[in-house]
Design an enzyme around this catalytic site. Structure first.
Site, mmCIF file in Angstrom:
data_model
loop_
_atom_site.group_PDB
_atom_site.id
_atom_site.type_symbol
_atom_site.label_atom_id
_atom_site.label_comp_id
_atom_site.label_asym_id
_atom_site.label_seq_id
_atom_site.Cartn_x
_atom_site.Cartn_y
_atom_site.Cartn_z
ATOM 1 N N ARG A 121 -5.913 15.429 -12.347
ATOM 2 C CA ARG A 121 -4.908 14.394 -12.254
ATOM 3 C C ARG A 121 -5.452 13.124 -12.861
ATOM 4 O O ARG A 121 -6.548 12.672 -12.514
ATOM 5 C CB ARG A 121 -4.598 14.192 -10.773
ATOM 6 C CG ARG A 121 -3.400 13.409 -10.528
ATOM 7 C CD ARG A 121 -2.741 13.891 -9.239
ATOM 8 N NE ARG A 121 -1.654 12.979 -8.953
ATOM 9 C CZ ARG A 121 -1.780 11.930 -8.163
ATOM 10 N NH1 ARG A 121 -2.910 11.686 -7.559
ATOM 11 N NH2 ARG A 121 -0.758 11.121 -7.990
ATOM 12 N N SER A 181 -15.079 16.911 -8.100
ATOM 13 C CA SER A 181 -15.248 17.375 -6.720
ATOM 14 C C SER A 181 -16.106 18.626 -6.575
ATOM 15 O O SER A 181 -15.676 19.631 -5.994
ATOM 16 C CB SER A 181 -13.880 17.618 -6.116
ATOM 17 O OG SER A 181 -13.076 16.507 -6.365
ATOM 18 N N ASP A 234 -14.676 13.474 -4.659
ATOM 19 C CA ASP A 234 -13.356 13.151 -4.069
ATOM 20 C C ASP A 234 -13.460 12.571 -2.653
ATOM 21 O O ASP A 234 -12.673 11.715 -2.258
ATOM 22 C CB ASP A 234 -12.417 14.376 -4.081
ATOM 23 C CG ASP A 234 -13.039 15.635 -3.529
ATOM 24 O OD1 ASP A 234 -14.232 15.598 -3.143
ATOM 25 O OD2 ASP A 234 -12.348 16.676 -3.488
#
Ligand code: ADP
Ligand code: MG
Length: 488
Positions: A121, A181, A234
């Site tokens: 994203r 992440s 993250d």
């Protein structure tokens, strides 16, 4: 006259007997009706026993929850120690070199790329300097499985293309926060070497390399002039975002409950024994990588046969044992493996559907749908299963499936609560209100999941913890960290 009275009395008695008889009949028939419904629904004692067996199998008692909390805390301590070679702790406790948190006054436009386990994203964020962050542009793409198992360069070209979609044309140079992440070894905030892949990734030529450099090179190949100002996890992004957005209490940790599970928290540098250079008055965010707790051998968690099977057939056997009991990638697979076993003994007769037969074809989002059904005959589950080519289930099969989903998701929530309690104890905030920020679809979307964590925390005496959904925290946090650092 007397006879007349006698007759009247007899008549009254008769009416009274008839009325009570009718009432009794009505009551009994109601009871009988209830019995008939139960019989219709086919829930005799044997079947209830089967359901209870499943519940027990996944139940984590109060005592076990407290024990697990203690073991996680010990592994946290061990992970912070200085060791020669491999750490003895199953929890890595990675220093992030993030030594300050935003205070809500940061402002400007910033960009971030957030690579999770399922989605990539890219976002453009506006910080208004008053604790508000507005996402102006967003581009979300599922990472194709071909890239999860393909070549590193292809994965990073895909990520660079995703990022380029939100960058404004004409800007001289962009400063970008990169949320990655997976466990990386960091010596500063601008680089990080991938220690190992998790969450089903197996892309070649990345392990051991600096992922910032790999993204830089991909941006260069795409002709984009951008600088990766900060690399974070993250969990760290979630912690940072919450510190900016929620100033009423201190945010002590950021937790992810999505494809995978992990946590970061704020530690005193003086307690990070393995840090070579430290400011003894300062803080540093630690990325725990708690998903690997109790690996390679199960010592403290009690795995079911299904947990063991899942681990054995996974691409990271004997790793991430805790994550494999908790996170979105795995919960559906545990349920599927249970259904396979139940179908062998004909307790669930629908093993000809792809969703039951194929590994990882029964997703955690399907469990969510199943748990949402509160109709008396579980008719929504019936229609949902029909869509998955599992038609004509009995009430018992639907009930069993729903109870199984609850058992597996409640186990996950109780394990997470034990781990959150370990963090709260580590930072000594048991008696203070403090925020634990959480991001991830499992936490956000699974029915009752957040309440189950909160209830388990209350049960253990950690009732002051405020769990705060920090949606998109992982991306916003990276953008914020980039803003904080580029102002330095
Ligand atoms: P990422 O892990 O890539 O950052 P998410 O936080 O969105 O992404 O997590 C995606 C995972 O969350 C999926 O793999 C799935 O296991 C789980 N998930 C998605 N939708 C739901 C849902 N409705 N209920 C429960 N879990 C879900
Ligand atoms: Mg995420």
């Amino acid at each position: 006259m007397d006879k007349l009275r006698e007759r009247r009395n007899l008549f009254i008695l008769g009416v009274a007997i008839a009325t009570s008889g009718l009432a009794l009949y009505y009551m009994l028939s109601k009871k009988k009706k209830k019995l008939t419904i139960d019989q219709q629904l086919n829930l005799d004692r044997d079947k209830l026993h089967i359901i209870n067996r499943i519940k027990d199998k996944y139940h984590i008692s109060y005592e076990n929850m407290v024990k697990i909390k203690g073991h996680i805390l010990s592994e946290f301590q061990l992970g912070l120690q200085k060791v020669d070679g491999e750490s003895q702790s199953s929890i890595k406790m990675l220093p992030t070199f993030i030594t300050k948190k935003p205070n809500g006054t940061e402002e400007g436009i910033c960009y971030a790329l957030d690579v999770g386990g399922t989605n990539a994203r890219a976002i453009k964020v506006k910080l208004d300097g008053n604790g508000k962050a507005e996402i102006l542009e967003t581009r979300k793409q599922v990472i194709p499985s071909s890239l999860m198992n393909g070549r590193g360069d292809d994965l990073f070209d895909f990520l660079a293309a995703c990022l380029s979609d939100v960058l404004d044309e004409g800007a001289e140079r962009y400063s970008i926060g990169f949320t990655f992440s997976f466990p990386v070894d960091q010596r500063n905030v601008r680089s990080g070497y991938l220690i190992k892949w998790t969450k089903g990734f197996n892309t070649s030529d990345v392990t051991g390399k600096d992922v910032v450099k790999l993204l830089d090179q991909a941006l260069e190949r795409a002709g984009i002039k951008a600088e990766i100002t900060v690399l974070i996890n993250d969990t760290v992004g979630t912690l940072i975002a919450s510190s900016y957005l929620n100033t009423e209490h201190e945010t002590i940790a950021g937790i992810i409950l999505g494809t995978g599970s992990n946590a970061a928290y704020v530690e005193k540098q003086s307690s990070i024994e393995k840090l070579d250079e430290k400011d003894n008055d300062g803080i540093m965010v630690i990325n725990t990588e708690w998903g690997n707790f109790d690996s390679p051998l199960y010592k403290y968690l009690i795995p079911t046969e299904q947990d063991i099977m899942l681990d054995k057939d996974s691409i990271n056997f004997s790793q991430q044992h805790f994550e494999k009991m908790i996170s979105g990638m795995y919960l559906g697979e545990i349920v599927r493996l249970e259904l396979m076993e139940l179908s062998e003994s004909s307790l669930f007769r629908h093993n000809n559907s792809e969703n039951i037969l194929k590994p990882y074809h029964f997703g955690t989002e399907m469990m969510s749908e199943i748990e949402k059904d509160n109709t008396p005959t579980l008719s929504n589950i019936e229609s949902f299963l029909s869509k998955l080519s599992i038609p004509n289930t009995t009430y018992f099969e639907r009930k069993l499936l729903k109870e199984l989903c609850t058992a597996v998701s409640v186990r996950s929530a109780r394990l997470v609560a034990a781990a959150i309690a370990a963090i709260v104890e580590k930072v000594g905030k048991i008696d203070e209100h403090c925020i634990v920020a959480v991001d991830g679809s499992l936490y956000e979307l699974y029915p009752n999941y957040a309440d189950n964590i909160k209830n388990a925390l209350n049960e253990m005496g950690y009732s002051k913890v405020i769990l705060k959904l920090t949606k998109d925290g992982s991306g916003i946090g990276a953008a914020l960290a980039a803003a904080v650092l580029s102002n330095e």
